[in-house]
Design an enzyme around this catalytic site. Sequence first.
Site, mmCIF file in Angstrom:
data_model
loop_
_atom_site.group_PDB
_atom_site.id
_atom_site.type_symbol
_atom_site.label_atom_id
_atom_site.label_comp_id
_atom_site.label_asym_id
_atom_site.label_seq_id
_atom_site.Cartn_x
_atom_site.Cartn_y
_atom_site.Cartn_z
ATOM 1 N N TYR A 69 -15.513 -0.174 1.343
ATOM 2 C CA TYR A 69 -16.534 0.437 2.197
ATOM 3 C C TYR A 69 -17.613 1.141 1.394
ATOM 4 C CZ TYR A 69 -13.893 -0.502 6.388
ATOM 5 O OH TYR A 69 -13.248 -1.134 7.414
ATOM 6 N N LYS A 91 -1.269 -1.043 -0.982
ATOM 7 C CA LYS A 91 -0.989 -2.455 -1.311
ATOM 8 C C LYS A 91 -0.839 -2.542 -2.837
ATOM 9 C CE LYS A 91 -0.647 -6.736 -0.072
ATOM 10 N NZ LYS A 91 0.637 -7.199 0.384
ATOM 11 N N ASP A 140 1.484 -4.191 4.416
ATOM 12 C CA ASP A 140 1.902 -5.233 5.370
ATOM 13 C C ASP A 140 3.246 -4.878 6.010
ATOM 14 O OD1 ASP A 140 2.248 -5.609 2.587
ATOM 15 O OD2 ASP A 140 3.151 -7.556 2.885
ATOM 16 N N ASP A 172 -8.147 0.972 8.340
ATOM 17 C CA ASP A 172 -8.959 0.390 9.403
ATOM 18 C C ASP A 172 -8.095 -0.532 10.266
ATOM 19 O OD1 ASP A 172 -11.180 -0.283 10.858
ATOM 20 O OD2 ASP A 172 -11.952 -1.715 9.413
#
Length: 450
Positions: free
Chosen positions: A188, A256, A310, A334
Amino acid sequence: MAKYSVPKNGAKIGYQNGKLTVPDNPIIPFFPGDGTGPDIWKATKVVLDAAVEKAYKGKRKIAWMEVFAGLTALQHYDKDTVLPEETVASFKEYRVGLKGPLTTPAGSFKFVCLVCAAELMDRPASCPKCKSEWITPRFRSVNVGLRQKLDLYACVRPVRWFKGVPCPVKAPEKLDIVIFRENTEDIYAGIEFEQGTKECREVYDFITQKMGKKVPFPDSGLGIKPISKTGSQRLIRMAIAYAIAHQKPSVTIVHKGNIQKFTEGAFRDWGYEVAKTEFRDRIVTEAELWDQHGGKMPAGKVLIKDRIADQTFQQLLLRPDEYSVLATTNLNGDYLSDAAVAQVGGLGIGPGANIGDGVAIFEATHGTAPKYTGKDMVNPGSLILSGVMMLEHLGWQEAADLVVKGLEATIQAKTVTYDFERQMTGATKLKCSEFGAAIVKNMGSVAVAA
Ligand code: NAD
């Protein structure tokens, strides 16, 4: 001379030693937003003003101050200004604000209509779709601009179920979390290079030739994902402080890091570092829980754990009650926030806030839903609940409780907007404004501490 007018009956919120000082008549800058924003804003204002009046009998009152962004900025400034500097400055000066959704163009077209969100390759005098004249060159997200300019580094999204809300899972009440999403960096930050440009080629050459990295295809657009120690730690610090202040059982660092070690993995490591150095006597890490406490959580402490992003999606569905406060990077957050709120009934009822040090803007978390513009139809629940978060942020808990009470009673009476009505049996469909009025009617009253 500012284009907005400061209400004479209001006073500025102050900020000292990390705390707000809130007068009884705080000036709150707001903008309704684009598309369906004005509809949900009207319903929200009615509800919040009524709750404050009922709770404090005239002793307290919000002095609303309209500032301009998106379509209203085009109308008040010039035709290419969607985020005027004085709007940014007003939020900074008055410290607490409320905002509706804004059109955010995506893709490679050149112009956008701010009334119906039509995406256009040239700039006609009026929009071919809705005939409006409010067409402006494609711009980067105003929401992201506001967050970056005001350094609102935490996007805070409480996600919980309200009894009676139709939703896709069997036990929605088990999910009761608050997501702290980093708001200013990650992809972002907007560092992107368009495929085919000279700049993109230069970055490509630098990465492949100088840094010895393989990019699968040379015709790639390129983006850079900065994740800093400063940005990560201030976000995770806010999440842990919140968990301690609200007696929440755990903070989960979501990342992640198995794939992106120096960005997402570092986020996790910096999170544990801030937890252990700044909150040592208030927290226990998951490793310590098993190594030192035999798996039994010591009373009064917050558990710090981490999960791969995930896996977190699966966990929130299958073991929702094992999660409380989550702290995560920008893009993961998000996706995760929208997925989590869908689990308890959807974006129409998910509140949110963007918070920095001494400045906070509360906002509807859904978009402008342009096809319903002007129809007085959509659910104002998201902005109303963001207003509840705002009242809590001001320390006006009694008014916040009244709004929640009115909302719960209205939903349980099955008097709801179209989005809920079509999923409930025997429900009555209300307009957006009628739903606001029903909440006011169902508020009852609360006893207020002297
Ligand atoms: P959206 O959230 O505006 O709407 C998607 C669909 O969700 C709608 O068609 C509607 O069916 C439903 N919906 C949304 N809000 C609702 C509400 N309050 N009540 C009932 N149903 C509701 O998403 P979109 O269509 O992808 O985006 C439209 C515009 O909004 C785009 O320009 C997008 O960039 C922008 N956007 C802004 C924000 C923001 O300002 N915070 C957030 C997301 C999208």
